[in-house]
Write a protein that holds these residues in place. Structure first.
Motif, short mmCIF file in Angstrom:
data_model
loop_
_atom_site.label_atom_id
_atom_site.label_comp_id
_atom_site.label_asym_id
_atom_site.label_seq_id
_atom_site.Cartn_x
_atom_site.Cartn_y
_atom_site.Cartn_z
N ARG A 155 7.99 -10.72 -8.74
CA ARG A 155 8.45 -9.62 -9.69
C ARG A 155 8.04 -8.50 -9.72
O ARG A 155 6.71 -7.83 -9.20
N LEU A 156 9.08 -7.31 -10.26
CA LEU A 156 8.52 -6.11 -9.89
C LEU A 156 8.03 -5.91 -11.19
O LEU A 156 8.72 -6.09 -12.45
N TRP A 186 -2.00 -7.49 -8.26
CA TRP A 186 -0.89 -6.75 -7.37
C TRP A 186 -1.19 -6.09 -6.81
O TRP A 186 -1.48 -5.95 -5.28
N LEU A 187 0.15 -5.87 -5.56
CA LEU A 187 0.43 -5.27 -4.68
C LEU A 187 1.11 -4.16 -4.77
O LEU A 187 2.07 -3.87 -5.04
N LEU A 188 0.87 -2.87 -4.41
CA LEU A 188 1.39 -1.44 -4.33
C LEU A 188 2.54 -1.02 -2.79
O LEU A 188 1.69 -1.31 -1.88
N LEU A 288 6.39 4.68 -5.45
CA LEU A 288 4.84 3.80 -5.68
C LEU A 288 5.26 2.23 -6.70
O LEU A 288 6.09 3.00 -7.61
N THR A 289 5.55 1.47 -5.46
CA THR A 289 6.46 0.11 -6.79
C THR A 289 5.20 -0.60 -7.07
O THR A 289 4.45 -0.73 -5.79
N ARG A 290 5.05 -1.08 -7.83
CA ARG A 290 4.00 -2.63 -8.23
C ARG A 290 4.55 -3.76 -8.32
O ARG A 290 5.80 -4.04 -9.26
N ILE A 291 4.14 -4.96 -7.45
CA ILE A 291 4.48 -5.74 -7.07
C ILE A 291 3.79 -7.13 -7.61
O ILE A 291 2.92 -6.82 -7.34
N CYS A 292 4.43 -8.35 -8.23
CA CYS A 292 3.17 -9.32 -7.89
C CYS A 292 3.82 -10.93 -7.44
O CYS A 292 5.40 -10.85 -7.44
N PHE A 293 3.36 -12.03 -7.26
CA PHE A 293 4.27 -12.83 -6.52
C PHE A 293 4.04 -14.35 -7.47
O PHE A 293 2.45 -14.24 -8.26
N PRO A 301 -2.44 -14.71 -5.83
CA PRO A 301 -3.06 -13.06 -5.26
C PRO A 301 -2.86 -12.78 -3.95
O PRO A 301 -2.02 -13.76 -3.15
N PRO A 302 -2.25 -11.76 -3.54
CA PRO A 302 -1.98 -11.20 -2.47
C PRO A 302 -1.97 -11.52 -1.25
O PRO A 302 -1.32 -11.51 -0.60
N ALA A 303 -3.33 -11.68 -1.14
CA ALA A 303 -4.33 -11.61 -0.16
C ALA A 303 -3.61 -12.96 0.77
O ALA A 303 -3.30 -13.26 1.92
N ILE A 304 -3.54 -14.11 -0.70
CA ILE A 304 -2.88 -15.08 0.18
C ILE A 304 -1.13 -15.38 0.62
O ILE A 304 -1.40 -16.06 1.48
#
Length: 417
Positions: A155-156, A186-188, A288-293, A301-304
């Protein structure tokens, strides 16, 4: 009249000599010219036609689907075990196993077409977001194939644009996406619109030794070049006073050391705002875009996500890596240590399954003890240090947008002092 008659007879003889030209001239009418111009106009604006943008955007998904179907056809009569191994090998081939999260980049090339340009004859500001849709899906397929195969969605939330320099109409450009940072949700992602410089023709010049010898034989030696003239500040007089920061007039003579510091600061600022990339490309726009999973309603979480798709810190320097260069970096042939754990969860030939991977994404990772969380180890060390530094710098954009969101003055809102 006689001259006109001779010209007409000459042109008739020419047309008889070239029958094809004669037929073409006879068929050219006003209607055919209008049709030609309309066809040319449609060809120049073909990217604005219905479904053309959709094809450009989902093209990476179509390519992946075609390759998957070709794989299935090749192993149509193979054993089930062979099919599963072939599918896992293909999934591994499109997964960025061993890539550094801050060094992995995705490139997308296009050009500023007529339908994407405005009346200023350069790419319209609204077209940048349209181009970002295409590169975002390409980056999704390149970075997160393991997450997408279990039904994950990306998702953006927001995209910020900083326009540095315009892209002229019909000019080629390239979008470069890299991971900026991430937090617990969030992932940037940082994007850069760049274009390559046109190669200038190098003028042939003789070597210094030949030119010096030739000049010494034919001409007397030229006088030494004068040093560049340094402009001196105009003197401060009653008719040319110096204005201080407070708006007051001063007759004080400018300090050369102070002027030198100001010049250095201007040079540093110009260097920081330079629109040239390390490889010589010209920078046009930064995003600069911010997304999530998401997996259903669960936020992963983005790290996973990064660790389960093979991204990892570089291997520590060892004596074995110095003697064997292939061990100095992680790759498909030399995967990171945590990749075997990912395979044991998601890969059917390794004892896992897609359902087990879904369960892990939905919250199964929370049951892993603190000291055994392999995704933190995979993205630790120098990667974690860079992540914190980058997140601190990029989070200021989010704070600024949140502050702007709270400014509700006007439109019926009461302004307080």
């Amino acid at each position: 009249m006689a001259q006109v008659a001779r010209r007409i007879s000459g042109s008739t003889t020419l047309l008889r000599s070239y029958p094809i030209l004669s037929v073409l001239l006879q068929r050219i009418t006003v209607g055919s010219i209008v049709k030609l111009l309309l066809g040319l106009l449609m060809a120049l604006n073909i990217r604005a036609f219905p479904l053309v943008w959709h094809f450009r955007a989902i093209r990476p998904v179509l390519y992946a689907g075609i390759n998957y179907q070709i794989l299935r056809i090749r192993h149509l009569f193979s054993d089930q075990r062979v099919k599963e191994i072939a599918l896992e090998n293909w999934m591994d081939s499109i997964t960025p196993i061993g890539s550094h999260p801050f060094q992995y980049s995705i490139s997308f090339r296009s050009f500023a077409s007529i339908d994407e340009s405005d009346y200023n004859l350069h790419m319209s500001n609204s077209s940048y977001a349209k181009a970002m849709d295409c590169v975002n899906l390409k980056a999704t397929m390149s970075l997160f194939p393991q997450f997408l195969r279990v039904g994950g969605l990306i998702r953006l939330a927001e995209t910020h644009f900083q326009f540095v320099q315009e892209i002229p109409i019909l000019a080629n450009y390239e979008i470069r996406l890299t991971i900026g940072a991430w937090d617990e949700k969030w992932l940037l992602v940082v994007g850069r619109f760049v274009s390559k410089k046109k190669q200038e023709k190098k003028k042939e010049s003789s070597s210094p030794s030949n030119s010096s010898s030739a000049s010494s034989d034919s001409h007397p030696p030229s006088p030494p070049a004068r040093p560049p003239r340094v402009p001196t500040p105009s003197p401060t007089t009653l008719f040319n006073p110096r204005i201080t920061r407070k708006g007051e007039y001063s007759l004080r003579t400018p300090d050369p050391e102070e002027m030198g510091r100001k010049t250095d600061l201007k040079a540093l600022a110009a260097k920081m705002l330079s629109s040239e990339e390390p490889d010589g490309a010209v920078l046009h726009t930064v995003t600069l875009t911010r997304i999530c999973f998401k997996l259903g309603r669960i936020t992963v979480p983005p790290a996973i996500i990064l660790a389960t798709n093979g991204l990892s810190r570089p291997p520590p320097p060892t004596l074995g890596a110095m003697s064997n260069p292939s061990k100095a970096v992680y790759s498909h042939a030399n995967p990171p240590p945590h990749w075997s754990i990912v395979k044991s969860i998601a890969s059917k030939p390794s004892g896992g399954s897609l359902k087990a991977m879904q369960h892990f994404y939905r919250g199964g990772w929370k049951t892993v003890p603190e000291g055994e969380r392999w995704w933190e180890q995979a993205l630790g060390g120098p990667v974690e240090q860079q992540r914190r530094e980058r997140l601190e710098k990029l989070s200021s954009v989010e704070h600024g947008m949140n502050a702007a969101r709270e400014m509700r003055s006007g439109f019926g809102a009461k302004v307080t002092f």
